[in-house]
Motif scaffolding. Structure first.
Motif, PDB file in Angstrom:
ATOM      1  N   ALA A  39       0.807  -1.219   0.000  1.00 60.47           N
ATOM      2  CA  ALA A  39       0.000   0.000   0.000  1.00 60.47           C
ATOM      3  C   ALA A  39       0.837   1.265   0.000  1.00 60.47           C
ATOM      4  O   ALA A  39       0.550   2.212  -0.729  1.00 60.47           O
ATOM      5  CB  ALA A  39      -0.941  -0.009   1.198  1.00 60.47           C
ATOM      6  N   ASN A  40       1.866   1.298   0.833  1.00 61.18           N
ATOM      7  CA  ASN A  40       2.556   2.567   1.090  1.00 61.18           C
ATOM      8  C   ASN A  40       3.840   2.700   0.272  1.00 61.18           C
ATOM      9  O   ASN A  40       4.940   2.629   0.809  1.00 61.18           O
ATOM     10  CB  ASN A  40       2.853   2.697   2.584  1.00 61.18           C
ATOM     11  CG  ASN A  40       1.588   2.705   3.419  1.00 61.18           C
ATOM     12  OD1 ASN A  40       0.632   3.389   3.081  1.00 61.18           O
ATOM     13  ND2 ASN A  40       1.578   1.938   4.495  1.00 61.18           N
ATOM     14  N   SER A  41       3.694   2.882  -1.032  1.00 61.17           N
ATOM     15  CA  SER A  41       4.871   3.133  -1.862  1.00 61.17           C
ATOM     16  C   SER A  41       5.405   4.526  -1.551  1.00 61.17           C
ATOM     17  O   SER A  41       4.650   5.449  -1.300  1.00 61.17           O
ATOM     18  CB  SER A  41       4.520   3.016  -3.343  1.00 61.17           C
ATOM     19  OG  SER A  41       3.439   3.867  -3.668  1.00 61.17           O
ATOM     20  N   ILE A  88       3.498   8.214  -4.565  1.00 68.49           N
ATOM     21  CA  ILE A  88       2.404   7.848  -3.668  1.00 68.49           C
ATOM     22  C   ILE A  88       1.341   7.039  -4.428  1.00 68.49           C
ATOM     23  O   ILE A  88       0.886   7.431  -5.494  1.00 68.49           O
ATOM     24  CB  ILE A  88       1.762   9.099  -3.042  1.00 68.49           C
ATOM     25  CG1 ILE A  88       2.828   9.920  -2.290  1.00 68.49           C
ATOM     26  CG2 ILE A  88       0.622   8.709  -2.112  1.00 68.49           C
ATOM     27  CD1 ILE A  88       3.502   9.160  -1.172  1.00 68.49           C
ATOM     28  N   ASP A  89       0.980   5.896  -3.844  1.00 69.16           N
ATOM     29  CA  ASP A  89      -0.076   5.023  -4.394  1.00 69.16           C
ATOM     30  C   ASP A  89       0.189   4.630  -5.846  1.00 69.16           C
ATOM     31  O   ASP A  89      -0.744   4.447  -6.631  1.00 69.16           O
ATOM     32  CB  ASP A  89      -1.450   5.705  -4.303  1.00 69.16           C
ATOM     33  CG  ASP A  89      -1.957   5.816  -2.873  1.00 69.16           C
ATOM     34  OD1 ASP A  89      -1.546   4.989  -2.045  1.00 69.16           O
ATOM     35  OD2 ASP A  89      -2.752   6.728  -2.599  1.00 69.16           O
ATOM     36  N   LYS A  90       1.462   4.475  -6.208  1.00 64.95           N
ATOM     37  CA  LYS A  90       1.776   4.236  -7.622  1.00 64.95           C
ATOM     38  C   LYS A  90       1.171   2.940  -8.152  1.00 64.95           C
ATOM     39  O   LYS A  90       0.817   2.864  -9.337  1.00 64.95           O
ATOM     40  CB  LYS A  90       3.283   4.235  -7.859  1.00 64.95           C
ATOM     41  CG  LYS A  90       4.037   3.053  -7.280  1.00 64.95           C
ATOM     42  CD  LYS A  90       5.519   3.150  -7.605  1.00 64.95           C
ATOM     43  CE  LYS A  90       6.296   2.008  -6.967  1.00 64.95           C
ATOM     44  NZ  LYS A  90       7.750   2.124  -7.208  1.00 64.95           N
ATOM     45  N   ARG A 120      -2.321   3.822  -9.156  1.00 68.35           N
ATOM     46  CA  ARG A 120      -2.463   5.068  -9.916  1.00 68.35           C
ATOM     47  C   ARG A 120      -2.595   4.755 -11.404  1.00 68.35           C
ATOM     48  O   ARG A 120      -1.915   3.889 -11.937  1.00 68.35           O
ATOM     49  CB  ARG A 120      -1.239   5.950  -9.661  1.00 68.35           C
ATOM     50  CG  ARG A 120      -1.222   7.264 -10.425  1.00 68.35           C
ATOM     51  CD  ARG A 120       0.012   8.067 -10.035  1.00 68.35           C
ATOM     52  NE  ARG A 120       0.281   9.134 -10.970  1.00 68.35           N
ATOM     53  CZ  ARG A 120       1.332   9.937 -10.898  1.00 68.35           C
ATOM     54  NH1 ARG A 120       2.217   9.766  -9.922  1.00 68.35           N
ATOM     55  NH2 ARG A 120       1.523  10.892 -11.784  1.00 68.35           N
ATOM     56  N   SER A 148      -3.350  -4.121   1.197  1.00 65.70           N
ATOM     57  CA  SER A 148      -4.262  -2.994   0.998  1.00 65.70           C
ATOM     58  C   SER A 148      -5.645  -3.448   0.515  1.00 65.70           C
ATOM     59  O   SER A 148      -5.761  -4.038  -0.556  1.00 65.70           O
ATOM     60  CB  SER A 148      -3.663  -2.027  -0.025  1.00 65.70           C
ATOM     61  OG  SER A 148      -4.625  -1.118  -0.498  1.00 65.70           O
ATOM     62  N   ARG A 192      -7.829  -1.539  -0.671  1.00 69.17           N
ATOM     63  CA  ARG A 192      -8.075  -0.772  -1.896  1.00 69.17           C
ATOM     64  C   ARG A 192      -7.467  -1.475  -3.116  1.00 69.17           C
ATOM     65  O   ARG A 192      -8.098  -1.581  -4.168  1.00 69.17           O
ATOM     66  CB  ARG A 192      -7.485   0.631  -1.752  1.00 69.17           C
ATOM     67  CG  ARG A 192      -7.723   1.521  -2.967  1.00 69.17           C
ATOM     68  CD  ARG A 192      -7.004   2.846  -2.804  1.00 69.17           C
ATOM     69  NE  ARG A 192      -7.137   3.672  -3.990  1.00 69.17           N
ATOM     70  CZ  ARG A 192      -6.367   4.717  -4.252  1.00 69.17           C
ATOM     71  NH1 ARG A 192      -5.400   5.044  -3.412  1.00 69.17           N
ATOM     72  NH2 ARG A 192      -6.538   5.418  -5.355  1.00 69.17           N
ATOM     73  N   ILE A 193      -6.227  -1.957  -2.955  1.00 70.66           N
ATOM     74  CA  ILE A 193      -5.590  -2.678  -4.054  1.00 70.66           C
ATOM     75  C   ILE A 193      -6.341  -3.969  -4.341  1.00 70.66           C
ATOM     76  O   ILE A 193      -6.555  -4.333  -5.508  1.00 70.66           O
ATOM     77  CB  ILE A 193      -4.111  -2.962  -3.727  1.00 70.66           C
ATOM     78  CG1 ILE A 193      -3.320  -1.656  -3.685  1.00 70.66           C
ATOM     79  CG2 ILE A 193      -3.500  -3.918  -4.751  1.00 70.66           C
ATOM     80  CD1 ILE A 193      -1.866  -1.813  -3.293  1.00 70.66           C
TER      81      ILE A 193
END
Length: 404
Positions: free
Chosen positions: A11-13, A17-19, A22, A52, A54-55
């Motif tokens: 999650a935390n690239s 950010i959020d690559k 994205r 994540s 979301r992912i």
């Protein structure tokens, strides 16, 4: 042998950010190489491991049921955790003989690369394999010592073999090697050489800009190998199935102009087992009557959010988005065109749609565009038909010229 592909996504690239989720060239970053892994048909199963929610949702929205998603422990998602730690954790959950580690930051990977690498791995009886690009640069150490050439006998670049630079696109590793060494590489190591542009891994904003432009110029990657299997075809109505005109009868009733050849093309698809679905933002008795005449039961009218319905239908049918073709002509179709595996548009579509579609029909809406798309899909189902590849290349050139 059981071949499994694996993409770890956290999650935390940090660099971007959020690559991983994205959008790049209209799709999430992770989607590009995963799509090609599916198209290659090299793997018994394909997994994403993530911490994540979301992912997880993004992956399932894009690729259910072709890609499975597993939870990834916090210990393997820290800034200092190695990729091998995620691979070893994955091995504890999933059985395999050969694991393909796929990196989301290399979206220029093609299905051909997976196919060629697997063939090399088998033919040479390798224990592991890495991907690389050929570099004809001259390298030196910090102390001024040449690494790969003799300065007193400087070769011409065209005569210089150069060296291979690891590009990190993907790796093949036997389960036994991973267990014994805890490493993705070891034993008898092979190298699959990839195209020069794949040297770019997305680590910063500059990389992102360069790769996005390359992807935009190669928008036809999902169908370049003619290996995509289309299982459903979704159509817009006004401007696609019709010519977009507004006609009124003597009593003021709204009429629509359809094309008989389009209807026959849709019937041919259904005879091949391909689902046909029609989605319209409007409610029209004329369209409803036409759908009844064509015996198309999957007709949805008055739809405000076409993308939401598209994803819901994909789940309901148990078909991955990459196995769905979509045709539309206007701005309300853009999101669906970007999400579908194969995107068509009529010749008279708005400019934004023309730039987004994989294939621009020679015919306009209501005048044979749908029939043309149907015939294209039917050609794709026949892998021996080489004219499809020619059509793709011609369309790619037109799109590239338009973008430039």
């Amino acid at each position: 042998m059981r071949w499994v592909a694996f993409m770890p996504l956290r999650a935390n690239s940090k660099s971007i950010i959020d690559k991983n989720v994205r959008n790049i060239a209209g799709r999430p970053l992770f989607a590009w190489s995963l799509e090609q892994a599916i198209a290659s048909q090299c793997f018994d199963e394909i997994y994403v491991a993530t911490d994540s929610p979301r992912i997880r949702k993004k992956v399932l929205d894009e690729f259910h049921p072709s890609v499975l998603v597993l939870d990834r422990s916090p210990e393997t998602c820290t800034d200092t955790a190695s990729t091998e730690s995620a691979m070893l954790e994955f091995k504890q959950k999933i059985s395999f003989d050969v694991l393909c580690l796929i990196q989301a930051t290399s979206p220029l990977t093609h299905a051909d690369d997976f196919i060629a690498a697997k063939r090399k791995f088998i033919e040479e009886n390798l224990d592991s394999l890495l991907t690389a690009v050929r570099s004809k640069r001259f390298y030196w150490t910090n102390t001024g010592t040449p690494i790969n050439y003799d300065p007193t006998n400087r070769p011409r670049r065209q005569d210089f073999a150069g060296c291979l630079m690891e590009n990190g696109a993907f790796y093949l590793t036997r389960a036994t090697l991973l267990e014994q060494l805890g490493s993705r590489l070891g034993g008898c190591i092979g190298i699959h050489e990839m195209a020069a542009e794949t040297a770019i891994e997305i680590d910063d904003d500059t990389d992102w800009i360069i790769v996005e432009q390359l992807l935009l110029c190669q928008r036809l990657l999902p169908i370049r190998n003619n290996t995509m299997e289309i299982k459903a075809f979704i159509l817009d109505v006004d401007g696609t199935l019709t010519d977009g005109g507004m006609y009124y009868g003597p009593d003021g009733e709204a009429l629509k102009k359809f094309n008989t050849r389009d209807a026959h093309g849709l019937q041919l698809l259904r005879e091949c087992g391909i689902k046909v679905c029609v989605i319209s933002a409007e409610k029209s008795p004329a369209v409803k009557a036409r759908m009844k005449k064509l015996r198309i039961d999957e007709y949805y009218q008055g739809v405000e959010n076409k993308l939401f319905l598209l994803k819901e239908l994909a789940k309901q049918w148990d078909i991955a988005l990459q196995n769905i073709a979509y045709i539309g002509d206007d701005l309300s179709d853009l999101e669906c065109l970007a999400s579908a595996g194969l995107a068509f548009c009529p010749a008279d579509s708005v400019s934004e749609v023309l730039r987004k579609a994989h294939y621009t029909c020679k015919h306009s809406g209501g005048n044979g565009a749908v029939r043309e798309a149907c015939e294209f899909i039917l050609k794709m189902t026949n892998s021996s038909d080489q004219t499809t590849t020619k059509d793709i290349r011609q369309t790619a050139k037109l799109i590239t010229d338009c973008d430039s």
